[in-house]
Design an enzyme around this catalytic site. Sequence first.
Site, mmCIF file in Angstrom:
data_model
loop_
_atom_site.group_PDB
_atom_site.id
_atom_site.type_symbol
_atom_site.label_atom_id
_atom_site.label_comp_id
_atom_site.label_asym_id
_atom_site.label_seq_id
_atom_site.Cartn_x
_atom_site.Cartn_y
_atom_site.Cartn_z
ATOM 1 N N HIS A 11 32.720 64.732 -90.745
ATOM 2 C CA HIS A 11 31.629 64.043 -91.443
ATOM 3 C C HIS A 11 30.512 65.019 -91.835
ATOM 4 O O HIS A 11 30.372 66.104 -91.259
ATOM 5 C CB HIS A 11 31.045 62.946 -90.557
ATOM 6 C CG HIS A 11 30.463 63.471 -89.277
ATOM 7 N ND1 HIS A 11 29.198 64.026 -89.196
ATOM 8 C CD2 HIS A 11 30.993 63.542 -88.035
ATOM 9 C CE1 HIS A 11 28.963 64.398 -87.966
ATOM 10 N NE2 HIS A 11 30.035 64.132 -87.235
ATOM 11 N N GLN A 13 26.505 66.263 -92.208
ATOM 12 C CA GLN A 13 25.457 66.378 -91.186
ATOM 13 C C GLN A 13 24.815 65.010 -90.911
ATOM 14 O O GLN A 13 24.434 64.288 -91.826
ATOM 15 C CB GLN A 13 24.377 67.353 -91.649
ATOM 16 C CG GLN A 13 23.279 67.574 -90.623
ATOM 17 C CD GLN A 13 22.044 68.237 -91.220
ATOM 18 O OE1 GLN A 13 21.395 67.692 -92.102
ATOM 19 N NE2 GLN A 13 21.738 69.440 -90.758
ATOM 20 N N ASN A 17 22.606 65.593 -85.705
ATOM 21 C CA ASN A 17 23.000 66.997 -85.888
ATOM 22 C C ASN A 17 21.771 67.809 -86.245
ATOM 23 O O ASN A 17 21.539 68.901 -85.716
ATOM 24 C CB ASN A 17 24.034 67.148 -87.001
ATOM 25 C CG ASN A 17 25.394 66.578 -86.675
ATOM 26 O OD1 ASN A 17 26.085 66.072 -87.553
ATOM 27 N ND2 ASN A 17 25.814 66.645 -85.417
ATOM 28 N N THR A 23 25.612 63.844 -79.941
ATOM 29 C CA THR A 23 25.733 62.548 -80.610
ATOM 30 C C THR A 23 26.862 61.701 -80.039
ATOM 31 O O THR A 23 26.662 60.543 -79.684
ATOM 32 C CB THR A 23 25.947 62.742 -82.121
ATOM 33 O OG1 THR A 23 24.949 63.624 -82.630
ATOM 34 C CG2 THR A 23 25.843 61.413 -82.851
ATOM 35 N N GLY A 24 28.061 62.254 -79.962
ATOM 36 C CA GLY A 24 29.181 61.518 -79.392
ATOM 37 C C GLY A 24 29.435 60.186 -80.072
ATOM 38 O O GLY A 24 29.579 60.109 -81.284
ATOM 39 N N GLU A 89 34.333 60.558 -82.280
ATOM 40 C CA GLU A 89 33.938 61.815 -81.653
ATOM 41 C C GLU A 89 34.198 61.734 -80.149
ATOM 42 O O GLU A 89 34.279 60.645 -79.563
ATOM 43 C CB GLU A 89 32.453 62.079 -81.930
ATOM 44 C CG GLU A 89 31.851 63.320 -81.277
ATOM 45 C CD GLU A 89 32.546 64.613 -81.668
ATOM 46 O OE1 GLU A 89 33.704 64.805 -81.231
ATOM 47 O OE2 GLU A 89 31.945 65.440 -82.377
ATOM 48 N N LYS A 100 20.400 69.684 -77.220
ATOM 49 C CA LYS A 100 21.284 70.749 -76.739
ATOM 50 C C LYS A 100 20.507 71.938 -76.192
ATOM 51 O O LYS A 100 20.871 72.513 -75.158
ATOM 52 C CB LYS A 100 22.226 71.189 -77.865
ATOM 53 C CG LYS A 100 23.204 70.104 -78.281
ATOM 54 C CD LYS A 100 24.006 70.495 -79.503
ATOM 55 C CE LYS A 100 24.881 69.332 -79.969
ATOM 56 N NZ LYS A 100 25.598 69.650 -81.221
ATOM 57 N N ARG A 117 32.860 72.948 -75.682
ATOM 58 C CA ARG A 117 33.987 73.562 -76.385
ATOM 59 C C ARG A 117 35.284 73.667 -75.584
ATOM 60 O O ARG A 117 36.346 73.818 -76.168
ATOM 61 C CB ARG A 117 33.601 74.980 -76.831
ATOM 62 C CG ARG A 117 32.368 75.034 -77.723
ATOM 63 C CD ARG A 117 32.740 74.793 -79.165
ATOM 64 N NE ARG A 117 31.548 74.829 -80.003
ATOM 65 C CZ ARG A 117 31.141 73.840 -80.785
ATOM 66 N NH1 ARG A 117 31.845 72.732 -80.844
ATOM 67 N NH2 ARG A 117 30.057 73.957 -81.510
ATOM 68 N N ASN A 186 35.251 67.097 -82.664
ATOM 69 C CA ASN A 186 36.174 67.216 -81.543
ATOM 70 C C ASN A 186 37.458 66.425 -81.716
ATOM 71 O O ASN A 186 38.511 66.863 -81.248
ATOM 72 C CB ASN A 186 35.463 66.824 -80.243
ATOM 73 C CG ASN A 186 34.539 67.923 -79.774
ATOM 74 O OD1 ASN A 186 34.980 69.005 -79.411
ATOM 75 N ND2 ASN A 186 33.242 67.669 -79.799
#
EC number: 5.4.2.11
Length: 230
Positions: A11, A13, A17, A23-24, A89, A100, A117, A186
């Site tokens: 997707h 931004q 973001n 966000t998940g 996600e 973050k 990651r 992800n």
Amino acid sequence: MKTNKLVLIRHGQSKWNKLNKFTGWHDIELSDNGINEALKAGSLLKKEKFFFDYAHTSMLKRAIHTLRYILDTLDQSWLPVQKSWRLNERHYGALEGLNKDEMISKYGEEQVNLWRRSFEIIPPQIRLNDKRFPGNDIRYSNIDNNELPLGESLELTAKRVIPYWNKFILPQIKKRNRVLIVAHGNSLRALIQFLNKIDNKKILELNIPTATPIILEFNEEYNSIKWYYL
């Protein structure tokens, strides 16, 4: 002429973001920049004369809207679209909604990078009574709570993405249909790793940019032979 190609797009931004938040499964809108990214992705696909038979996306509006902008640009708004929570996600558990950089300051960059990651490491999980638990969201009311995540590693994300691939997308590919998937960093990492047999340690290095078409090419046995950015 139909070819054995699959197009994957993360997707555009989102507003979170832009704010550098985890966000998940939070259902966050695209930013203005994200809308422009989606339109540019559609224009690039149009320029390269891509045409699709089916599209798949998640249950989250940043992916749904990105797909909508792309299909509008391609003049393919009529295309059959299948939405599934299995393409959502990765659920970041207790990290969802947090900044973050603040988490890096608290836990260290190495730990946060592993949460973000790595293949098997799960971030701190939430409880069932947490408002961030998907079972509290009406859109997932038809899904058993035992299937819904409290927090996921990439490995756990793959365990829901791959069955969806095998049941719905691969049969379409085998019929030489042209398929577009618009999803998330992800869920797409999990799919790319599975299809290209990427080592669990190597996947740590893969970061998928927003709204950038990824092309996967398959041989006659429907094995991925290469992937690249358009």
